[in-house]
Design an enzyme around this catalytic site. Structure first.
Site, PDB file in Angstrom:
ATOM      1  N   LYS A   1      -0.701  11.923   3.605  1.00  0.00           N
ATOM      2  CA  LYS A   1      -1.119  12.301   4.946  1.00  0.00           C
ATOM      3  C   LYS A   1      -0.013  13.147   5.545  1.00  0.00           C
ATOM      4  O   LYS A   1       1.127  13.081   5.098  1.00  0.00           O
ATOM      5  CB  LYS A   1      -1.434  11.082   5.790  1.00  0.00           C
ATOM      6  CG  LYS A   1      -0.333  10.071   5.919  1.00  0.00           C
ATOM      7  CD  LYS A   1      -0.887   8.797   6.541  1.00  0.00           C
ATOM      8  CE  LYS A   1       0.113   7.673   6.458  1.00  0.00           C
ATOM      9  NZ  LYS A   1      -0.443   6.436   5.951  1.00  0.00           N
TER      10      LYS A   1
ATOM     11  N   LYS B   1       9.425   4.381  -2.350  1.00  0.00           N
ATOM     12  CA  LYS B   1       8.181   4.503  -3.099  1.00  0.00           C
ATOM     13  C   LYS B   1       8.286   5.628  -4.112  1.00  0.00           C
ATOM     14  O   LYS B   1       9.118   6.540  -3.965  1.00  0.00           O
ATOM     15  CB  LYS B   1       6.994   4.721  -2.165  1.00  0.00           C
ATOM     16  CG  LYS B   1       7.044   5.987  -1.356  1.00  0.00           C
ATOM     17  CD  LYS B   1       5.774   6.124  -0.533  1.00  0.00           C
ATOM     18  CE  LYS B   1       5.836   7.333   0.368  1.00  0.00           C
ATOM     19  NZ  LYS B   1       4.564   7.601   1.037  1.00  0.00           N
TER      20      LYS B   1
ATOM     21  N   THR C   1       0.825  -1.214   0.000  1.00  0.00           N
ATOM     22  CA  THR C   1       0.000   0.000   0.000  1.00  0.00           C
ATOM     23  C   THR C   1       0.860   1.266   0.000  1.00  0.00           C
ATOM     24  O   THR C   1       0.411   2.308  -0.433  1.00  0.00           O
ATOM     25  CB  THR C   1      -0.945   0.064   1.228  1.00  0.00           C
ATOM     26  OG1 THR C   1      -0.195  -0.286   2.385  1.00  0.00           O
ATOM     27  CG2 THR C   1      -2.115  -0.855   1.089  1.00  0.00           C
TER      28      THR C   1
ATOM     29  N   ARG D   1       8.781  -2.310   0.981  1.00  0.00           N
ATOM     30  CA  ARG D   1       9.466  -2.301   2.281  1.00  0.00           C
ATOM     31  C   ARG D   1      10.095  -3.643   2.548  1.00  0.00           C
ATOM     32  O   ARG D   1       9.405  -4.665   2.498  1.00  0.00           O
ATOM     33  CB  ARG D   1       8.464  -2.033   3.407  1.00  0.00           C
ATOM     34  CG  ARG D   1       8.158  -0.596   3.555  1.00  0.00           C
ATOM     35  CD  ARG D   1       7.274  -0.362   4.746  1.00  0.00           C
ATOM     36  NE  ARG D   1       6.493   0.821   4.497  1.00  0.00           N
ATOM     37  CZ  ARG D   1       5.463   1.215   5.207  1.00  0.00           C
ATOM     38  NH1 ARG D   1       5.067   0.491   6.237  1.00  0.00           N
ATOM     39  NH2 ARG D   1       4.825   2.314   4.902  1.00  0.00           N
TER      40      ARG D   1
ATOM     41  N   ARG E   1      -5.560  -7.725  11.199  1.00  0.00           N
ATOM     42  CA  ARG E   1      -6.097  -6.563  11.895  1.00  0.00           C
ATOM     43  C   ARG E   1      -7.600  -6.759  12.075  1.00  0.00           C
ATOM     44  O   ARG E   1      -8.304  -7.057  11.112  1.00  0.00           O
ATOM     45  CB  ARG E   1      -5.854  -5.289  11.106  1.00  0.00           C
ATOM     46  CG  ARG E   1      -4.380  -5.036  10.771  1.00  0.00           C
ATOM     47  CD  ARG E   1      -4.129  -3.552  10.545  1.00  0.00           C
ATOM     48  NE  ARG E   1      -2.867  -3.266   9.897  1.00  0.00           N
ATOM     49  CZ  ARG E   1      -1.667  -3.301  10.502  1.00  0.00           C
ATOM     50  NH1 ARG E   1      -1.591  -3.630  11.776  1.00  0.00           N
ATOM     51  NH2 ARG E   1      -0.571  -2.994   9.838  1.00  0.00           N
TER      52      ARG E   1
ATOM     53  N   THR F   1      -8.046   0.762   2.362  1.00  0.00           N
ATOM     54  CA  THR F   1      -6.924   1.209   3.183  1.00  0.00           C
ATOM     55  C   THR F   1      -5.746   1.666   2.318  1.00  0.00           C
ATOM     56  O   THR F   1      -5.417   1.020   1.329  1.00  0.00           O
ATOM     57  CB  THR F   1      -6.487   0.041   4.084  1.00  0.00           C
ATOM     58  OG1 THR F   1      -7.585  -0.287   4.912  1.00  0.00           O
ATOM     59  CG2 THR F   1      -5.291   0.406   4.938  1.00  0.00           C
TER      60      THR F   1
ATOM     61  N   SER G   1      -5.310   4.688  11.215  1.00  0.00           N
ATOM     62  CA  SER G   1      -3.924   4.394  11.541  1.00  0.00           C
ATOM     63  C   SER G   1      -3.094   5.667  11.708  1.00  0.00           C
ATOM     64  O   SER G   1      -1.971   5.740  11.230  1.00  0.00           O
ATOM     65  CB  SER G   1      -3.333   3.510  10.458  1.00  0.00           C
ATOM     66  OG  SER G   1      -3.560   4.089   9.189  1.00  0.00           O
TER      67      SER G   1
ATOM     68  N   GLU H   1      -7.347   8.198   7.994  1.00  0.00           N
ATOM     69  CA  GLU H   1      -7.394   6.770   8.297  1.00  0.00           C
ATOM     70  C   GLU H   1      -7.259   6.583   9.798  1.00  0.00           C
ATOM     71  O   GLU H   1      -6.659   7.413  10.485  1.00  0.00           O
ATOM     72  CB  GLU H   1      -6.227   6.047   7.628  1.00  0.00           C
ATOM     73  CG  GLU H   1      -6.231   6.108   6.127  1.00  0.00           C
ATOM     74  CD  GLU H   1      -5.216   5.119   5.565  1.00  0.00           C
ATOM     75  OE1 GLU H   1      -5.612   3.967   5.317  1.00  0.00           O
ATOM     76  OE2 GLU H   1      -4.045   5.477   5.392  1.00  0.00           O
TER      77      GLU H   1
ATOM     78  N   ASP I   1       5.613  10.047  12.901  1.00  0.00           N
ATOM     79  CA  ASP I   1       6.344   8.797  12.690  1.00  0.00           C
ATOM     80  C   ASP I   1       7.641   9.003  11.910  1.00  0.00           C
ATOM     81  O   ASP I   1       8.068  10.133  11.662  1.00  0.00           O
ATOM     82  CB  ASP I   1       5.440   7.768  11.992  1.00  0.00           C
ATOM     83  CG  ASP I   1       5.176   8.128  10.542  1.00  0.00           C
ATOM     84  OD1 ASP I   1       5.208   9.326  10.222  1.00  0.00           O
ATOM     85  OD2 ASP I   1       4.945   7.223   9.719  1.00  0.00           O
TER      86      ASP I   1
ATOM     87  N   ASP J   1       8.658   8.947   8.806  1.00  0.00           N
ATOM     88  CA  ASP J   1       8.700   9.846   7.652  1.00  0.00           C
ATOM     89  C   ASP J   1       7.771  11.054   7.789  1.00  0.00           C
ATOM     90  O   ASP J   1       7.565  11.787   6.824  1.00  0.00           O
ATOM     91  CB  ASP J   1       8.398   9.072   6.364  1.00  0.00           C
ATOM     92  CG  ASP J   1       7.028   8.439   6.368  1.00  0.00           C
ATOM     93  OD1 ASP J   1       6.508   8.143   7.457  1.00  0.00           O
ATOM     94  OD2 ASP J   1       6.458   8.236   5.277  1.00  0.00           O
TER      95      ASP J   1
HETATM   96  C1  G1P Z   1      -1.017   0.433   7.390  1.00  0.00           C
HETATM   97  C2  G1P Z   1      -2.258   1.161   7.831  1.00  0.00           C
HETATM   98  C3  G1P Z   1      -2.838   1.942   6.669  1.00  0.00           C
HETATM   99  C4  G1P Z   1      -1.776   2.898   6.115  1.00  0.00           C
HETATM  100  C5  G1P Z   1      -0.519   2.123   5.777  1.00  0.00           C
HETATM  101  C6  G1P Z   1       0.606   3.057   5.358  1.00  0.00           C
HETATM  102  O1  G1P Z   1      -1.313  -0.466   6.351  1.00  0.00           O
HETATM  103  O2  G1P Z   1      -3.217   0.268   8.347  1.00  0.00           O
HETATM  104  O3  G1P Z   1      -3.969   2.645   7.089  1.00  0.00           O
HETATM  105  O4  G1P Z   1      -2.245   3.546   4.980  1.00  0.00           O
HETATM  106  O5  G1P Z   1      -0.074   1.382   6.912  1.00  0.00           O
HETATM  107  O6  G1P Z   1       0.964   3.949   6.375  1.00  0.00           O
HETATM  108  P1  G1P Z   1      -1.590  -2.026   6.579  1.00  0.00           P
HETATM  109  O7  G1P Z   1      -0.394  -2.594   7.298  1.00  0.00           O
HETATM  110  O8  G1P Z   1      -2.807  -2.126   7.457  1.00  0.00           O
HETATM  111  O9  G1P Z   1      -1.828  -2.583   5.210  1.00  0.00           O
HETATM  112 ZN    ZN Z   2       4.663   7.123   7.706  1.00  0.00          ZN
END
Ligand code: G1P
Ligand code: ZN
Length: 550
Positions: free
Chosen positions: A383, A132, A24, A28, A503, A351, A372, A370, A284, A286
């Site tokens: 974000k 990315k 997403t 990584r 999750r 997400t 998160s 979100e 966080d 970044d």
């Molecule tokens: C997690 C968060 C999601 C966020 C992403 C990147 O992804 O849940 O909201 O956009 O990190 O920061 P996930 O590990 O759930 O796929």
């Molecule tokens: Zn981040």
């Protein structure tokens, strides 16, 4: 460096790496994986091939300063020059927060940018690294593009680079290599100017300098330290030392740069201690996530989005009104209630920030977020941690109310959506997928069944059709709606680097004024029982309880 020092552009044979599918938020992996011969180069060339031709184009480059950031930047510069870029903007010291990179791409009309970060994951030689590509709108590459990049990584046979001595990254200025101008830019200025243009810095400065309001920002030794110092201490006048852990370190000081109540413990101690501060915040690795705290008071990110939306008219940048809002599907429905009252559209997306991009570009939404700890707006396409903090400070300055009062008044007006997320980390991947598969197979039979005394009213497998480009996204989580106003979502993480992470998101609406101050896990205890019995979490994960509760 001079052009003379540059040797011939060269073509180097590379191999396919089948694990380079971006999640997403990019690719990584462990640093050690990125250090394999050709691994980074393979991905970067795949990006360049996908956006080709690169000739004559402008690229932004920077990262969160974690281990391997500087080395990767040197490699990417050599490759960008060999691929024909004519202008590269690099953050000084190799630093650019994710929101600042988005800002710089947009401001300079670059064709995109490469951001080096593994977000909130730990850093260091044995920890995580990430990369990315963000497009010309400043936002994460949409799925179509990340898929094309992945396909390229499988079929590419060579990458292009030049031989050059390392660029001096710490010195502001310009160097020319062959056809390419490389600007080492101040990583903070453009972003800080953008913030100053959006918020009421006069009122905020008054709040921070003229009363007894005390603030602490925990940069967690991650990228936002210099940004927070410039904006909060220098431009807004907060006392020196208001920003703690403000120097970015390659291993984040050994910590986990994730702004939550567990990892931001130094901040939490100041906000919940004997003589608590009025306001605390953290971001966080970044700089795109945020956590905001009041005096002995935690703001859930879902509530934060709802409250920012309800009060947007108090902020200069949004005084004219907002077009609409969006939240990721697992985020609580608190913002939906505000949007309804304001008579503006509210979109529910999968997400990941990339799904907000089209809605923002099309002017359909102004704010989005979100659960998160991600909140943002149309000022950039990522974000934005510090933006959310400034939004809250601006609200406090004009409302002249403490955080807790703003939140409690919001609940009185709209009701409260209790929300929690339970994570089961690094579980066996096959078992986790099997659990979701079996669960999906039975969702059609669930409505009207009763679990732990609560009736299920409906259940579905969430799918999304982008309202702008009509692209369809599936496999985004399973939703259960319950008779008591509750909702449970089961979803597998797309960002983990080890096994699978399950999750479970639980939320429940409460309107009774007498029941607005419950402890969250208590308020959701029924739903927690339903979640366990309906999906067989213990059976499939072998875990008695979640590893992390937020
Ligand atoms: C997690 C968060 C999601 C966020 C992403 C990147 O992804 O849940 O909201 O956009 O990190 O920061 P996930 O590990 O759930 O796929
Ligand atoms: Zn981040």
């Amino acid at each position: 460096m001079t052009t003379e020092q540059v040797k011939q552009s060269k073509q180097i044979k590379t191999q396919a790496f089948t694990d380079q599918k971006p999640g997403t938020s990019g690719l990584r992996k462990k640093v050690t994986q990125f250090q394999q011969t050709g691994y980074l180069e393979n991905f970067v060339q795949a990006v360049f091939n996908t956006i080709a031709p690169c000739t004559g184009k402008k690229l932004v480059l920077g990262g969160d300063g974690r281990f391997y950031n500087r080395e990767a930047i040197q490699v990417i510069i050599c490759m960008a020059v060999a691929n024909g870029f004519t202008h590269i903007l690099v953050g000084q010291g190799g630093i650019l927060s994710t929101p600042a990179a988005s800002c710089v791409i947009r401001k300079n009309q670059a064709c995109g940018g490469i951001i080096l970060s593994a977000s909130h994951n730990p850093g260091g030689p044995d920890e995580d690294f990430g990369i990315k590509f963000n497009g010309e709108n400043g936002g994460p590459a949409p799925e179509k593009l990340t898929e094309a990049i992945f396909q390229q990584t499988l079929s590419m046979e060579q990458y292009l680079s030049i031989d050059a001595t390392d660029i001096e990254l710490d010195q502001l200025g310009t160097v020319q290599i062959a056809q390419c101008k490389i600007d080492i830019i101040d990583p903070v200025n453009d972003y800080a100017d953008l913030m100053e243009s959006m918020f009421d810095f006069t009122a905020m400065k008054r709040l921070l300098t003229q009363g007894d309001f005390r603030l602490c920002f925990d940069a967690m030794h991650a990228v936002n330290g210099p940004y927070a110092k410039e904006i909060l201490e220098k431009r807004l006048g907060a006392p020196a030392g208001s920003v703690i852990n403000g120097v970015p370190l390659t291993d984040f000081g050994g910590g986990h740069p994730d702004p939550n109540l567990v990892h931001a413990h130094e901040l939490v101690a100041l906000l919940y201690g004997d003589d608590p501060f009025d306001f605390g915040a953290a971001s966080d690795g970044d700089g795109d996530r945020n956590m905001v705290l009041g005096k002995q008071f935690y703001i859930n990110p879902c509530d934060s989005l709802a409250i920012l939306t309800a009060n947007a008219n108090l902020i200069p940048a949004y005084a004219e009104g907002i077009a609409g809002v969006a939240r990721s599907m697992p985020t609580s429905r608190a913002v939906d209630r505000v949007a309804k009252a304001m008579n503006i559209p509210c979109y529910e997306t999968p997400t990941g920030w990339k799904f907000f991009g089209n809605l923002l570009d099309a002017g359909k939404i102004t704010l989005c977020g979100e659960e998160s700890f991600g909140t943002g707006s149309d000022h950039i396409r990522e974000k934005d941690g510090l933006w959310a903090v400034l939004f809250w400070l601006n609200l406090i300055a004009v409302k002249k109310q403490p955080v807790s009062e703003i939140v409690k008044n919001h609940w009185l007006q709209y009701g409260r959506d209790y929300f929690t997320r339970h994570d089961y980390e690094a579980v066996d991947s096959d078992n986790a997928h099997e659990m979701i598969r079996q669960f999906k197979a039975k969702i059609a039979d669930l409505p009207s069944q009763v679990f732990a005394g609560v009736k299920i009213t409906s259940a579905d497998d969430f799918q999304y059709i982008d309202p702008v480009d009509k692209s369809k996204t599936t496999e985004q989580g399973v939703r259960l709606y319950l008779e008591n106003g509750g909702r449970i979502v089961f979803r597998l993480s797309g960002t983990g680097t080890q096994g699978a992470t399950l999750r479970v998101y639980l939320d429940c609406y409460q309107q009774d004024p007498a029941l607005l101050a419950q402890e969250t896990q208590q308020a959701l205890s029924k739903l927690i029982q339903v979640a366990e019995t309906v999906a067989g979490i213990k059976q499939f994960t072998g875990r008695e309880k979640p590893d992390v509760i937020t």
